[in-house]
Scaffold this motif. Structure first.
Motif, mmCIF file in Angstrom:
data_model
loop_
_atom_site.group_PDB
_atom_site.id
_atom_site.type_symbol
_atom_site.label_atom_id
_atom_site.label_comp_id
_atom_site.label_asym_id
_atom_site.label_seq_id
_atom_site.Cartn_x
_atom_site.Cartn_y
_atom_site.Cartn_z
ATOM 1 N N ASN A 23 0.830 -1.221 0.000
ATOM 2 C CA ASN A 23 0.000 0.000 0.000
ATOM 3 C C ASN A 23 0.860 1.265 0.000
ATOM 4 N N LEU A 24 1.922 1.239 0.815
ATOM 5 C CA LEU A 24 2.800 2.414 0.887
ATOM 6 C C LEU A 24 3.521 2.652 -0.439
ATOM 7 N N LYS A 25 3.955 1.558 -1.065
ATOM 8 C CA LYS A 25 4.645 1.691 -2.354
ATOM 9 C C LYS A 25 3.686 2.168 -3.446
ATOM 10 N N SER A 26 2.414 1.880 -3.270
ATOM 11 C CA SER A 26 1.417 2.259 -4.291
ATOM 12 C C SER A 26 1.104 3.756 -4.288
ATOM 13 N N ILE A 27 1.426 4.435 -3.188
ATOM 14 C CA ILE A 27 1.081 5.872 -3.101
ATOM 15 C C ILE A 27 1.662 6.616 -4.297
ATOM 16 N N SER A 28 2.944 6.404 -4.563
ATOM 17 C CA SER A 28 3.596 7.167 -5.647
ATOM 18 C C SER A 28 3.050 6.790 -7.021
ATOM 19 N N ASP A 29 2.680 5.524 -7.197
ATOM 20 C CA ASP A 29 2.088 5.115 -8.482
ATOM 21 C C ASP A 29 0.711 5.747 -8.660
ATOM 22 N N ASP A 30 -0.090 5.672 -7.612
ATOM 23 C CA ASP A 30 -1.454 6.205 -7.708
ATOM 24 C C ASP A 30 -1.468 7.730 -7.823
ATOM 25 N N ALA A 31 -0.446 8.377 -7.265
ATOM 26 C CA ALA A 31 -0.424 9.846 -7.262
ATOM 27 C C ALA A 31 0.384 10.422 -8.424
ATOM 28 N N ALA A 32 0.674 9.578 -9.411
ATOM 29 C CA ALA A 32 1.573 10.024 -10.492
ATOM 30 C C ALA A 32 0.951 11.056 -11.436
ATOM 31 N N GLU A 33 -0.352 11.164 -11.420
ATOM 32 C CA GLU A 33 -1.018 12.098 -12.336
ATOM 33 C C GLU A 33 -0.721 13.561 -11.955
ATOM 34 N N ASP A 34 -0.671 14.433 -12.974
ATOM 35 C CA ASP A 34 -0.408 15.855 -12.724
ATOM 36 C C ASP A 34 -1.738 16.601 -12.511
ATOM 37 N N PHE A 35 -1.924 17.113 -11.291
ATOM 38 C CA PHE A 35 -3.169 17.803 -10.968
ATOM 39 C C PHE A 35 -3.072 19.323 -11.043
ATOM 40 N N SER A 36 -1.895 19.827 -11.395
ATOM 41 C CA SER A 36 -1.733 21.284 -11.380
ATOM 42 C C SER A 36 -2.678 21.960 -12.386
ATOM 43 N N LYS A 37 -2.913 21.301 -13.519
ATOM 44 C CA LYS A 37 -3.794 21.890 -14.544
ATOM 45 C C LYS A 37 -5.242 21.990 -14.053
ATOM 46 N N ARG A 38 -5.625 21.021 -13.248
ATOM 47 C CA ARG A 38 -6.994 21.012 -12.719
ATOM 48 C C ARG A 38 -7.305 22.329 -11.996
ATOM 49 N N GLU A 66 7.578 12.334 -4.936
ATOM 50 C CA GLU A 66 8.956 11.813 -4.970
ATOM 51 C C GLU A 66 9.500 11.601 -3.565
ATOM 52 N N PHE A 67 9.194 12.545 -2.683
ATOM 53 C CA PHE A 67 9.688 12.448 -1.297
ATOM 54 C C PHE A 67 9.160 11.175 -0.630
ATOM 55 N N LEU A 104 -0.754 11.671 -0.346
ATOM 56 C CA LEU A 104 -1.933 10.811 -0.178
ATOM 57 C C LEU A 104 -3.162 11.455 -0.806
ATOM 58 N N ASN A 105 -3.261 12.768 -0.679
ATOM 59 C CA ASN A 105 -4.396 13.480 -1.277
ATOM 60 C C ASN A 105 -4.395 13.327 -2.796
ATOM 61 N N GLN A 106 -3.211 13.417 -3.374
ATOM 62 C CA GLN A 106 -3.106 13.253 -4.837
ATOM 63 C C GLN A 106 -3.503 11.838 -5.252
ATOM 64 N N ALA A 107 -3.094 10.857 -4.461
ATOM 65 C CA ALA A 107 -3.464 9.470 -4.770
ATOM 66 C C ALA A 107 -4.977 9.300 -4.726
ATOM 67 N N ARG A 108 -5.619 9.955 -3.761
ATOM 68 C CA ARG A 108 -7.076 9.839 -3.636
ATOM 69 C C ARG A 108 -7.793 10.629 -4.725
ATOM 70 N N ASN A 140 -7.471 2.955 -1.572
ATOM 71 C CA ASN A 140 -8.039 4.276 -1.280
ATOM 72 C C ASN A 140 -8.492 4.379 0.179
ATOM 73 N N GLN A 141 -9.068 3.289 0.693
ATOM 74 C CA GLN A 141 -9.476 3.260 2.100
ATOM 75 C C GLN A 141 -8.269 3.366 3.024
ATOM 76 N N PHE A 142 -7.190 2.688 2.622
ATOM 77 C CA PHE A 142 -5.934 2.755 3.380
ATOM 78 C C PHE A 142 -5.432 4.201 3.409
ATOM 79 N N TYR A 143 -5.430 4.848 2.249
ATOM 80 C CA TYR A 143 -4.963 6.242 2.167
ATOM 81 C C TYR A 143 -5.834 7.154 3.037
ATOM 82 N N PHE A 144 -7.151 6.932 2.972
ATOM 83 C CA PHE A 144 -8.091 7.760 3.739
ATOM 84 C C PHE A 144 -7.833 7.634 5.249
ATOM 85 N N ARG A 145 -7.680 6.387 5.699
ATOM 86 C CA ARG A 145 -7.438 6.166 7.140
ATOM 87 C C ARG A 145 -6.107 6.782 7.566
#
Lengths: 156, 96
Positions: A23-38, A66-67, A104-108, A140-145
């Motif tokens: 789950n921890l390793k998945s954070i960076s994969d799930d949050a890889a999208e660029d949200f700045s344009k949003r 990255e951090f 985590l917010n970006q991943a969610r 996502n539930q893991f990230y939320f908690r």
């Protein structure tokens, strides 16, 4: 995973099982999208948000991801294979907890965007057939908690 | 007096008036940010009391948006920048 407050105002993650690492390793994969344009899309053209603010936000958001990725990698590499011998830990300072929260917010955000339709279907039918969505939902539930625990212990 | 057909340029005072027009910082609801996080972010950025921040946060949650600050455009943009940095969905609207 157990999240404990530390004396210096940060938190300590105690990794209890392999799934926590996944789950921890998945954070960076799930949050890889660029949200700045949003965020630029919320502003009018006069503000020139896409030219002035968007690049800053892009840097900030990607550096958060990255951090977290590096901190998880480092902790994983230094951990002992046998969980019974010693439970691995990750120490996060109060300042770093804000970075973790942002990642985590970006991943969610990414989850909501990617699986919006499936979430709506789940609300209506109470069922999900797609295994990928089920796994993403658990992450996502893991990230939320985890975010809630960061809020409880830090960020005052 | 302008000659007929000559381009009309805005005076400096007109430009200053445009900048000084009151603007509203509006926070929009989103499905991700935690309610407590929204309240704490409003307290941190605007220095609001816990009570005021909670009322604004509930407006965002229930009505879909809340005006969290009004004033000059430059400062309003600074606040929106800080809200975006905290990953809250926010925008600027001209006060009607």
């Amino acid at each position: 995973m157990i999240v404990l407050p530390t004396l210096n105002g940060g938190i300590k993650l105690v990794i209890e099982r392999e799934q926590d690492w996944d789950n921890l390793k998945s954070i960076s994969d799930d949050a890889a999208e660029d949200f700045s344009k949003r965020f630029s899309l919320l502003m009018d053209e006069d503000s020139m948000w896409d030219e002035i603010v968007e690049p800053e936000l892009k840097d900030q958001f990607s550096s958060q991801v990255e951090f977290v990725e590096k901190q998880v990698e480092l902790a994983f590499d230094n951990s002992v294979d046998d969980f019974e011998e010693e439970l691995p830990e990750i120490l996060i300072t109060e300042e770093e907890s804000k970075i973790w929260y942002g990642a985590l917010n970006q991943a969610r955000l990414s989850f909501e965007e990617k699986f919006r339709k499936e979430i709506e279907d789940l609300k209506e039918t109470g069922e999900i057939e797609n295994r990928e969505v089920v796994r993403a939902l658990f992450r996502n539930q893991f990230y939320f908690r985890f975010q809630s625990q960061i809020m409880d212990h830090t960020m005052d | 007096m302008n000659a007929v057909g000559a381009p009309v340029r805005k005076s400096k005072s007109q430009t200053r008036e445009k900048i000084a027009e009151p603007w509203q910082v509006v926070v929009l609801d989103d499905p991700v940010n935690l309610m407590e996080y929204v309240s704490r972010t409003l307290i941190r950025i605007f220095g609001y009391s816990r009570e005021k921040a909670d009322v604004l946060m509930m407006d965002v949650h229930i009505k879909g948006k809340a005006i969290v600050w009004s004033g000059g455009r430059e400062r309003a943009e600074m606040y929106v920048n800080q809200l975006h940095s905290a990953q809250l969905h926010a925008t600027l609207e001209k006060t009607k």
